[in-house]
Motif scaffolding. Structure first.
Motif, PDB file in Angstrom:
ATOM      1  N   ARG A   1       0.796  -1.219   0.000  1.00 59.19           N
ATOM      2  CA  ARG A   1       0.000   0.000   0.000  1.00 59.19           C
ATOM      3  C   ARG A   1       0.835   1.279   0.000  1.00 59.19           C
ATOM      4  N   PRO A   2       1.943   1.352   0.758  1.00 56.60           N
ATOM      5  CA  PRO A   2       2.751   2.584   0.737  1.00 56.60           C
ATOM      6  C   PRO A   2       3.260   2.970  -0.648  1.00 56.60           C
ATOM      7  N   LEU A   3       3.305   2.008  -1.580  1.00 56.47           N
ATOM      8  CA  LEU A   3       3.796   2.303  -2.925  1.00 56.47           C
ATOM      9  C   LEU A   3       2.721   2.909  -3.822  1.00 56.47           C
ATOM     10  N   TRP A   4       1.439   2.608  -3.525  1.00 57.12           N
ATOM     11  CA  TRP A   4       0.380   3.058  -4.427  1.00 57.12           C
ATOM     12  C   TRP A   4      -0.637   4.006  -3.797  1.00 57.12           C
ATOM     13  N   GLU A   5      -0.507   4.266  -2.506  1.00 57.40           N
ATOM     14  CA  GLU A   5      -1.444   5.191  -1.868  1.00 57.40           C
ATOM     15  C   GLU A   5      -0.715   6.058  -0.852  1.00 57.40           C
ATOM     16  N   SER A   6      -0.904   7.358  -0.990  1.00 59.84           N
ATOM     17  CA  SER A   6      -0.278   8.296  -0.056  1.00 59.84           C
ATOM     18  C   SER A   6      -1.132   8.424   1.202  1.00 59.84           C
ATOM     19  N   PRO A   7      -0.519   8.720   2.342  1.00 58.92           N
ATOM     20  CA  PRO A   7      -1.294   8.907   3.573  1.00 58.92           C
ATOM     21  C   PRO A   7      -2.175  10.144   3.467  1.00 58.92           C
ATOM     22  N   PRO A   8      -3.296  10.162   4.176  1.00 55.27           N
ATOM     23  CA  PRO A   8      -4.169  11.343   4.147  1.00 55.27           C
ATOM     24  C   PRO A   8      -3.497  12.541   4.807  1.00 55.27           C
ATOM     25  N   LYS A   9      -4.031  13.706   4.529  1.00 54.59           N
ATOM     26  CA  LYS A   9      -3.529  14.925   5.148  1.00 54.59           C
ATOM     27  C   LYS A   9      -3.621  14.810   6.665  1.00 54.59           C
ATOM     28  N   PRO A  10      -2.568  15.181   7.390  1.00 54.64           N
ATOM     29  CA  PRO A  10      -2.611  15.071   8.851  1.00 54.64           C
ATOM     30  C   PRO A  10      -3.690  15.973   9.446  1.00 54.64           C
ATOM     31  N   PHE A  11      -4.270  15.527  10.549  1.00 49.29           N
ATOM     32  CA  PHE A  11      -5.192  16.362  11.300  1.00 49.29           C
ATOM     33  C   PHE A  11      -4.419  17.423  12.080  1.00 49.29           C
TER      34      PHE A  11
ATOM     35  N   THR B   1       2.743   3.336   5.825  1.00 51.81           N
ATOM     36  CA  THR B   1       4.199   3.238   5.771  1.00 51.81           C
ATOM     37  C   THR B   1       4.599   1.809   6.106  1.00 51.81           C
ATOM     38  N   PHE B   2       5.725   1.371   5.541  1.00 52.71           N
ATOM     39  CA  PHE B   2       6.207   0.020   5.835  1.00 52.71           C
ATOM     40  C   PHE B   2       6.550  -0.122   7.318  1.00 52.71           C
ATOM     41  N   LYS B   3       7.020   0.950   7.926  1.00 51.88           N
ATOM     42  CA  LYS B   3       7.358   0.920   9.350  1.00 51.88           C
ATOM     43  C   LYS B   3       6.119   0.601  10.183  1.00 51.88           C
ATOM     44  N   ASP B   4       5.002   1.274   9.880  1.00 50.71           N
ATOM     45  CA  ASP B   4       3.771   1.041  10.635  1.00 50.71           C
ATOM     46  C   ASP B   4       3.186  -0.337  10.339  1.00 50.71           C
ATOM     47  N   ILE B   5       3.261  -0.775   9.092  1.00 49.70           N
ATOM     48  CA  ILE B   5       2.745  -2.099   8.736  1.00 49.70           C
ATOM     49  C   ILE B   5       3.503  -3.185   9.493  1.00 49.70           C
TER      50      ILE B   5
END
Length: 336
Positions: A18-28, A292-296
């Motif tokens: 997922r980290p390769l094809w989807e960016s994280p949402p805007k931070p709150f 992120t791979f770290k979180d996964i």
């Protein structure tokens, strides 16, 4: 064999990459949350950068209900001192088209007698059979119906409206703070602590879908997606798949909007479900949904057990024997 392997593990591979094809949402924008039971409301509002009102706002708590009798009881007992009107809508079918009884209606006279003077209840018929449409269409349809029910309940401009699923429970002091403070955001998301199966398995503090709105006629619409950039820290609990009975887990797995995650029939085997609950593993054998791979990698494997029952809903602890399945050290579930 290669084709079978891709089918079995394809979804896992997709989530891992997922980290390769989807960016994280805007931070709150995180708003620090200040609370102490001995602090004055004027002091607490001031710490948040808000003024204090001469009188509190009215509060409406609105939910779509499926079968979660125990969690709804805990939620409403937690919020009871500060809610003006409890608004509940239930359907005779799930979002995926499975028929179900009107569970709340059958428990209303007993478990929920305490809210009857403040209750606005509605029921709605399901519109399609299993597999005919995207389940998210039915979910959206029911949320529109809940908007109509809120108007019947008498909500008016600047009343507070809690939008969250039954298992997303705002803390009592959070709602009291927001009803007393002036100049709070018109839409404020609530950051909740995530738990899975019970309060023995804390996942993280990233639950964000619950929100509180200063109601505006013609503008406020009941929804369960991101509606603002503001979020208040440490505002309650999200206890997902927190059921008393194995049969409820199996029903939820087949009934909720992500039913496609049940890729194999043996996922619904009661013995497997019980084993997964006690180990803290994933019912759907999924890779963690992170960006992120770290979180996964950090979340792969079973959720570590917690033996803390501190800062949980008061009614849960006051009735610990009745709700012991939600507390640490009590993972075994009733079969029916």
């Amino acid at each position: 064999m290669c084709v079978i392997g891709v089918y079995i593990h394809g979804l896992k591979i997709s989530y891992f990459l997922r980290p390769l094809w989807e960016s994280p949402p805007k931070p709150f924008h995180n708003i620090p949350h200040y609370h102490h039971e001995n602090a004055s409301m004027e002091s607490l509002c001031k710490l948040h950068g808000w003024g204090v009102r001469e009188y509190p706002r009215r509060v409406y708590d609105a939910v779509l209900f499926s079968t979660e009798v125990e969690l709804l009881t805990i939620r409403w007992q937690e919020l009871y001192p500060y809610v003006t009107q409890f608004v509940l809508l239930e359907s005779n079918s799930t979002f995926t088209g499975l028929p179900k009884p009107l569970v709340f209606a059958s428990h209303r006279a007993d478990e929920f007698k305490f809210v009857e003077p403040r209750l606005t209840y509605g029921s709605i018929g399901g519109r399609f059979k299993k597999g005919e449409k995207n389940p998210f269409y039915e979910e959206a349809y029911q949320r529109v119906a809940l908007d109509q029910l809120l108007r019947l309940a008498g909500i008016t401009d600047d009343d507070l409206l809690i939008m969250s699923d039954v298992d997303e429970i705002p803390s009592r002091h959070t709602i009291n703070l927001l009803r007393w403070c002036d100049d709070i955001p018109e839409i404020l998301h609530l950051r909740l602590k995530n738990y899975l199966y019970s309060f023995e398995f804390p996942v993280d503090d990233k639950s964000w879908r619950a929100s509180v709105h200063r109601y505006k006629t013609g503008k406020t619409k009941y929804a369960h997606y991101r509606q603002s950039d503001e979020i208040l820290a440490d505002s309650g609990w999200h206890c997902s798949f927190c059921f008393r009975r194995i049969s409820e887990f199996v029903f939820k797995m087949k009934a909720y909007s992500h039913y496609d995650r049940v890729r194999f029939g043996h996922y619904l085997n009661p013995k497997r479900v019980q084993r997964v609950i006690c180990s803290g593993d994933d019912l759907f054998d999924m890779i963690p949904e992170e960006y992120t791979f770290k979180d996964i990698i950090g979340k792969m494997g079973p959720i570590p057990h917690s033996y803390s029952a501190v800062h949980l809903p008061a009614y849960l602890l006051e009735n610990a024997e009745r709700y012991k399945f939600l507390l640490p050290g009590n993972c075994l579930r009733d079969k029916e």
